[in-house]
Design a protein around this motif. Structure first.
Motif, PDB file in Angstrom:
ATOM      1  N   ARG A  32      58.597  29.359  71.509  1.00  0.00           N
ATOM      2  CA  ARG A  32      58.259  28.314  70.777  1.00  0.00           C
ATOM      3  C   ARG A  32      59.187  28.571  69.534  1.00  0.00           C
ATOM      4  NH1 ARG A  32      52.099  26.844  70.261  1.00  0.00           N
ATOM      5  NH2 ARG A  32      52.763  26.094  72.299  1.00  0.00           N
ATOM      6  N   LEU A  33      59.166  29.506  68.908  1.00  0.00           N
ATOM      7  CA  LEU A  33      59.938  29.610  67.738  1.00  0.00           C
ATOM      8  C   LEU A  33      61.193  29.248  67.635  1.00  0.00           C
ATOM      9  CD1 LEU A  33      58.199  32.947  66.198  1.00  0.00           C
ATOM     10  CD2 LEU A  33      58.050  30.595  65.258  1.00  0.00           C
ATOM     11  N   GLN A  34      61.876  29.777  68.804  1.00  0.00           N
ATOM     12  CA  GLN A  34      63.409  29.448  69.110  1.00  0.00           C
ATOM     13  C   GLN A  34      63.732  28.037  69.283  1.00  0.00           C
ATOM     14  OE1 GLN A  34      63.864  32.143  72.855  1.00  0.00           O
ATOM     15  NE2 GLN A  34      64.596  33.568  71.711  1.00  0.00           N
ATOM     16  N   ASP A  35      62.650  27.487  70.001  1.00  0.00           N
ATOM     17  CA  ASP A  35      62.838  26.172  70.097  1.00  0.00           C
ATOM     18  C   ASP A  35      62.617  25.284  69.013  1.00  0.00           C
ATOM     19  OD1 ASP A  35      62.884  23.528  71.816  1.00  0.00           O
ATOM     20  OD2 ASP A  35      60.877  23.405  70.986  1.00  0.00           O
ATOM     21  N   GLU A  36      61.690  25.477  68.287  1.00  0.00           N
ATOM     22  CA  GLU A  36      61.262  25.053  66.637  1.00  0.00           C
ATOM     23  C   GLU A  36      62.358  25.081  65.805  1.00  0.00           C
ATOM     24  OE1 GLU A  36      57.387  26.086  66.039  1.00  0.00           O
ATOM     25  OE2 GLU A  36      56.353  24.705  67.275  1.00  0.00           O
ATOM     26  N   ILE A  37      62.994  26.364  65.679  1.00  0.00           N
ATOM     27  CA  ILE A  37      64.022  26.626  64.902  1.00  0.00           C
ATOM     28  C   ILE A  37      65.200  25.920  65.319  1.00  0.00           C
ATOM     29  CG2 ILE A  37      65.504  28.353  63.900  1.00  0.00           C
ATOM     30  CD1 ILE A  37      63.125  30.432  64.159  1.00  0.00           C
ATOM     31  N   SER A  38      65.315  25.681  66.511  1.00  0.00           N
ATOM     32  CA  SER A  38      66.739  24.809  67.034  1.00  0.00           C
ATOM     33  C   SER A  38      66.591  23.405  66.536  1.00  0.00           C
ATOM     34  CB  SER A  38      66.921  25.192  68.385  1.00  0.00           C
ATOM     35  OG  SER A  38      67.108  26.365  68.809  1.00  0.00           O
ATOM     36  N   VAL A  45      67.436  37.103  62.855  1.00  0.00           N
ATOM     37  CA  VAL A  45      66.200  38.003  62.464  1.00  0.00           C
ATOM     38  C   VAL A  45      65.270  37.809  63.818  1.00  0.00           C
ATOM     39  CG1 VAL A  45      64.268  37.624  60.853  1.00  0.00           C
ATOM     40  CG2 VAL A  45      66.373  37.243  60.178  1.00  0.00           C
ATOM     41  N   LEU A  46      64.939  36.607  64.383  1.00  0.00           N
ATOM     42  CA  LEU A  46      63.972  36.575  65.485  1.00  0.00           C
ATOM     43  C   LEU A  46      64.417  37.574  66.425  1.00  0.00           C
ATOM     44  CD1 LEU A  46      61.477  35.290  66.808  1.00  0.00           C
ATOM     45  CD2 LEU A  46      62.985  33.327  67.391  1.00  0.00           C
ATOM     46  N   ALA A  47      65.559  37.461  67.093  1.00  0.00           N
ATOM     47  CA  ALA A  47      65.998  38.218  68.135  1.00  0.00           C
ATOM     48  C   ALA A  47      65.770  39.899  67.768  1.00  0.00           C
ATOM     49  CB  ALA A  47      67.324  38.129  68.281  1.00  0.00           C
ATOM     50  N   SER A  48      65.842  40.174  66.297  1.00  0.00           N
ATOM     51  CA  SER A  48      65.894  41.817  66.100  1.00  0.00           C
ATOM     52  C   SER A  48      64.239  42.207  66.235  1.00  0.00           C
ATOM     53  CB  SER A  48      66.100  41.750  64.650  1.00  0.00           C
ATOM     54  OG  SER A  48      65.392  41.203  63.529  1.00  0.00           O
ATOM     55  N   LEU A  92      57.205  40.361  56.494  1.00  0.00           N
ATOM     56  CA  LEU A  92      58.055  39.273  55.760  1.00  0.00           C
ATOM     57  C   LEU A  92      59.141  38.713  57.025  1.00  0.00           C
ATOM     58  CD1 LEU A  92      59.215  37.941  53.577  1.00  0.00           C
ATOM     59  CD2 LEU A  92      60.836  40.031  53.045  1.00  0.00           C
ATOM     60  N   PRO A  93      59.674  39.482  57.903  1.00  0.00           N
ATOM     61  CA  PRO A  93      60.528  38.741  58.736  1.00  0.00           C
ATOM     62  C   PRO A  93      59.944  37.973  59.693  1.00  0.00           C
ATOM     63  CG  PRO A  93      60.752  41.188  58.891  1.00  0.00           C
ATOM     64  CD  PRO A  93      59.806  40.826  58.006  1.00  0.00           C
ATOM     65  N   TRP A  94      58.746  38.082  60.057  1.00  0.00           N
ATOM     66  CA  TRP A  94      57.920  36.944  60.691  1.00  0.00           C
ATOM     67  C   TRP A  94      57.429  35.740  59.992  1.00  0.00           C
ATOM     68  CZ3 TRP A  94      57.917  37.076  65.978  1.00  0.00           C
ATOM     69  CH2 TRP A  94      57.933  38.507  66.517  1.00  0.00           C
ATOM     70  N   LYS A  95      57.228  35.912  58.662  1.00  0.00           N
ATOM     71  CA  LYS A  95      57.262  34.618  57.661  1.00  0.00           C
ATOM     72  C   LYS A  95      58.397  34.130  57.597  1.00  0.00           C
ATOM     73  CE  LYS A  95      54.731  35.106  54.217  1.00  0.00           C
ATOM     74  NZ  LYS A  95      53.829  35.614  53.005  1.00  0.00           N
ATOM     75  N   ILE A  96      59.748  34.625  57.545  1.00  0.00           N
ATOM     76  CA  ILE A  96      60.967  33.983  57.758  1.00  0.00           C
ATOM     77  C   ILE A  96      61.123  33.097  58.949  1.00  0.00           C
ATOM     78  CG2 ILE A  96      63.454  34.367  57.749  1.00  0.00           C
ATOM     79  CD1 ILE A  96      63.063  36.805  55.713  1.00  0.00           C
ATOM     80  N   VAL A  97      60.926  33.527  60.028  1.00  0.00           N
ATOM     81  CA  VAL A  97      61.205  32.603  61.247  1.00  0.00           C
ATOM     82  C   VAL A  97      60.024  31.982  61.346  1.00  0.00           C
ATOM     83  CG1 VAL A  97      62.331  34.553  62.420  1.00  0.00           C
ATOM     84  CG2 VAL A  97      60.154  34.477  62.673  1.00  0.00           C
ATOM     85  N   SER A  98      59.121  32.156  61.025  1.00  0.00           N
ATOM     86  CA  SER A  98      57.797  31.068  60.906  1.00  0.00           C
ATOM     87  C   SER A  98      58.061  29.865  59.997  1.00  0.00           C
ATOM     88  CB  SER A  98      56.414  31.604  60.614  1.00  0.00           C
ATOM     89  OG  SER A  98      55.503  30.822  60.828  1.00  0.00           O
TER      90      SER A  98
END
Length: 281
Positions: free
Chosen positions: A130-136, A152-155, A246-252
């Motif tokens: 879902r995150l990948q789709d929304e970011i795209s 970042v998400l992939a990591s 923090l990384p999760w907040k960035i992708v969110s």
């Protein structure tokens, strides 16, 4: 006999009616996709099967040419409404954290241990997908920022915890007989617990307030206090840290930009993303 005589509430997509003894009918507006209602019904059943304290879902119905779902009727004030009975903002934040940790300890039947390829067969979608789709789909992101956020998400690690997707004090009801009950599971997914915490954190700090409350220093201070107590207690209970989150907040935040946000909220989320993406690299 049940009827549409007593309207309890309404929103953009549906109306809620009293529906017999101890039940409600969530009746979607005309033209709302049938597949979305079917998805909500499957999600509600899957969530209940985990044992989490959520409203029971009874049946999928078709009423007066419209699609609907019959739920158990849960009576109670929201967790935020507990301010009116003397709860402090700190206590509200701590209770939210405790409920979040408890909820995330649940797993879907047959889902624990699934790899990413097999998660497609789960009754709940993958938060990562879902995150990948929304970011795209976030049109306001430059291709450079989009690429960096996806890196970042992939990591980040993956898990199969039960995630709510919209977990904030207004979606928690305090009942007299069974304690807190979590409602509105339409955006539920499975994934890493911190993905859900990140979204809650952004909602509590950056979401636009209702008209008339925006910019009110008392309200802003109160929700910041709830947020800070929530995160501090969550980190304490789970032995995580703000650096883990923090990384999760960035992708969110990047994913939030795919939604139709009020302009003030869009600007806040974008500023948060751009500022913190720089320091995360």
């Amino acid at each position: 006999m049940s009827s549409l005589d007593v309207l309890l509430g309404q929103g953009r997509t549906a109306e809620v009616y009293a529906w017999g003894e101890g039940l409600i009918l969530k009746l979607y507006r005309t033209g709302f996709p049938k597949e979305w209602v079917d998805h909500e019904f499957r999600v509600a059943r899957a969530v209940r099967e985990t044992g989490v304290d959520a409203p029971d879902v009874r049946e999928r119905v078709h009423v007066e040419g419209r699609e609907g779902i019959v739920y158990e009727r849960v009576e109670g004030s929201t967790l935020l409404g507990a301010l009116q009975i003397g709860w402090s903002p700190e206590r509200i934040g701590e209770v939210q954290a405790e409920l979040h940790v408890k909820m995330q300890g649940k797993t879907l039947r047959g889902v624990q241990g699934l790899d990413a390829a097999k998660q497609e067969a789960s009754p709940l979608p993958s938060m990562r997908v879902r995150l990948q789709d929304e970011i795209s789909r976030a049109e306001s992101l430059s291709e450079d920022v989009r690429s960096r956020v996806l890196d970042v998400l992939a990591s980040l690690p993956d898990e199969q915890a039960l995630l709510h997707g919209d977990f904030h004090p207004e979606n928690i009801l305090l009942t007299q007989t069974r304690g807190p009950v979590v409602i509105d599971w339409t955006t539920a997914t499975i994934g890493h617990p911190l993905a859900d915490v990140a979204r809650s954190s952004l909602l509590l700090t950056l979401a636009a307030l209702p008209p008339g409350l925006e910019g009110n220093p008392v309200i802003e201070a109160m929700r910041q206090t709830i947020h800070d107590a929530y995160l501090a207690h969550y980190h304490e209970l789970t032995h995580t840290s703000p650096a883990d989150l923090l990384p999760w907040k960035i992708v969110s935040a990047a994913a939030r930009l795919s939604e139709k946000l009020p302009q003030v909220e869009h600007d806040r989320v974008r500023a948060f993303l751009e500022t913190n993406l720089i320091y995360n690299l």
